[in-house]
Motif scaffolding. Structure first.
Motif, PDB file in Angstrom:
ATOM      1  N   THR A 163      47.119  36.267  42.580  1.00  0.00           N
ATOM      2  CA  THR A 163      48.494  36.623  42.220  1.00  0.00           C
ATOM      3  C   THR A 163      49.116  37.533  43.265  1.00  0.00           C
ATOM      4  O   THR A 163      50.336  37.704  43.291  1.00  0.00           O
ATOM      5  N   GLY A 164      48.281  38.142  44.103  1.00  0.00           N
ATOM      6  CA  GLY A 164      48.788  39.123  45.062  1.00  0.00           C
ATOM      7  C   GLY A 164      48.848  40.523  44.475  1.00  0.00           C
ATOM      8  O   GLY A 164      49.274  41.459  45.136  1.00  0.00           O
ATOM      9  N   SER A 165      48.424  40.658  43.237  1.00  0.00           N
ATOM     10  CA  SER A 165      48.425  41.955  42.559  1.00  0.00           C
ATOM     11  C   SER A 165      47.013  42.307  42.117  1.00  0.00           C
ATOM     12  O   SER A 165      46.175  41.434  41.932  1.00  0.00           O
ATOM     13  N   SER A 166      46.791  43.594  41.914  1.00  0.00           N
ATOM     14  CA  SER A 166      45.499  44.027  41.401  1.00  0.00           C
ATOM     15  C   SER A 166      45.542  44.002  39.874  1.00  0.00           C
ATOM     16  O   SER A 166      46.617  43.979  39.268  1.00  0.00           O
ATOM     17  N   GLU A 171      47.523  46.839  38.370  1.00  0.00           N
ATOM     18  CA  GLU A 171      48.986  46.720  38.453  1.00  0.00           C
ATOM     19  C   GLU A 171      49.547  45.828  37.360  1.00  0.00           C
ATOM     20  O   GLU A 171      50.702  45.969  36.976  1.00  0.00           O
ATOM     21  N   MET A 172      48.749  44.897  36.876  1.00  0.00           N
ATOM     22  CA  MET A 172      49.265  43.864  35.980  1.00  0.00           C
ATOM     23  C   MET A 172      48.838  44.000  34.520  1.00  0.00           C
ATOM     24  O   MET A 172      49.498  43.474  33.645  1.00  0.00           O
ATOM     25  N   LYS A 223      40.224  48.302  38.012  1.00  0.00           N
ATOM     26  CA  LYS A 223      41.659  48.298  38.330  1.00  0.00           C
ATOM     27  C   LYS A 223      41.975  47.774  39.726  1.00  0.00           C
ATOM     28  O   LYS A 223      43.039  47.210  39.945  1.00  0.00           O
ATOM     29  N   SER A 224      41.071  47.956  40.674  1.00  0.00           N
ATOM     30  CA  SER A 224      41.354  47.547  42.049  1.00  0.00           C
ATOM     31  C   SER A 224      41.029  46.078  42.317  1.00  0.00           C
ATOM     32  O   SER A 224      41.389  45.552  43.366  1.00  0.00           O
ATOM     33  N   PRO A 246      41.300  42.101  42.485  1.00  0.00           N
ATOM     34  CA  PRO A 246      42.466  41.211  42.503  1.00  0.00           C
ATOM     35  C   PRO A 246      42.553  40.421  41.198  1.00  0.00           C
ATOM     36  O   PRO A 246      41.537  40.100  40.588  1.00  0.00           O
ATOM     37  N   LEU A 247      43.767  40.134  40.795  1.00  0.00           N
ATOM     38  CA  LEU A 247      44.001  39.298  39.616  1.00  0.00           C
ATOM     39  C   LEU A 247      44.351  37.902  40.095  1.00  0.00           C
ATOM     40  O   LEU A 247      45.177  37.739  40.996  1.00  0.00           O
ATOM     41  N   TYR A 248      43.716  36.899  39.509  1.00  0.00           N
ATOM     42  CA  TYR A 248      43.942  35.503  39.883  1.00  0.00           C
ATOM     43  C   TYR A 248      44.757  34.804  38.808  1.00  0.00           C
ATOM     44  O   TYR A 248      44.706  35.183  37.633  1.00  0.00           O
TER      45      TYR A 248
END
Length: 170
Positions: free
Chosen positions: A21-24, A27-28, A38-39, A41-43
């Motif tokens: 997703t480009g976000s951790s 963050e999401m 938390k760090s 990556p989210l897919y």
């Protein structure tokens, strides 16, 4: 690249392994997650229920998934030593006891098929298949996963592996 995690008479459930997703995660996801998670990556697991959380996890010291006691609610064994989870309680437990031998990948959304739909698509040869492995799920660069698998499939697929994502650049 979709990993089929569950497939039965009720349909199929899969997660896209190579679409970050480009976000951790931190963050999401609005939850009190351990800092260790938390760090990550989210897919994007797929287009179905993008707010649904799923995760794949493994621990290299566990020889067999069957040896994992009390899989949490909504947990499933995908392949040996790879489990699928959806429960925030299980995710918090994993994060609280995180070790260097444990691997985890978290997804927003999923890919889903109704009963018989995936089988019909397979009969039409709409999918290329390849055996799943922990190495492909966790250790292969997601941006190179498609090319890696195509190269492993042999000479017939090498040309596909070398094609650019945008064919107009060819």
């Amino acid at each position: 690249m979709v990993l089929i995690c569950q497939h039965d008479a009720e349909g199929a459930f899969g997660l896209v392994l190579n679409r970050a997703t480009g976000s951790s995660v931190g963050e999401m996801i609005v939850a009190d997650l351990p800092e260790t998670l938390k760090s990550f990556p989210l897919y994007l697991g797929g287009p179905v229920q993008p707010s649904a959380l799923s995760f794949l996890h493994s621990d290299n010291f566990m020889p067999e998934v069957d040896a994992i006691p009390n899989l949490g609610e909504g947990e499933a064994n995908v392949i040996p030593n790879l489990s699928l989870g959806h429960s925030m309680d299980t995710l918090l437990e994993i994060g609280g006891s995180f070790s260097p031998t444990r691997k985890i990948r978290m997804f927003a959304g999923y890919s889903g098929w109704s009963p018989g739909q995936l089988e019909d698509e397979m009969k039409r040869k709409a999918w290329l298949t390849h055996p799943a492995s922990l190495e492909l799920v966790f250790d292969t660069d997601p941006e190179k996963l498609w090319q890696t698998i195509l190269r492993r499939k042999g000479w017939k697929y090498r040309l596909l592996a070398q094609m650019p994502d945008d064919l107009s650049l060819n």
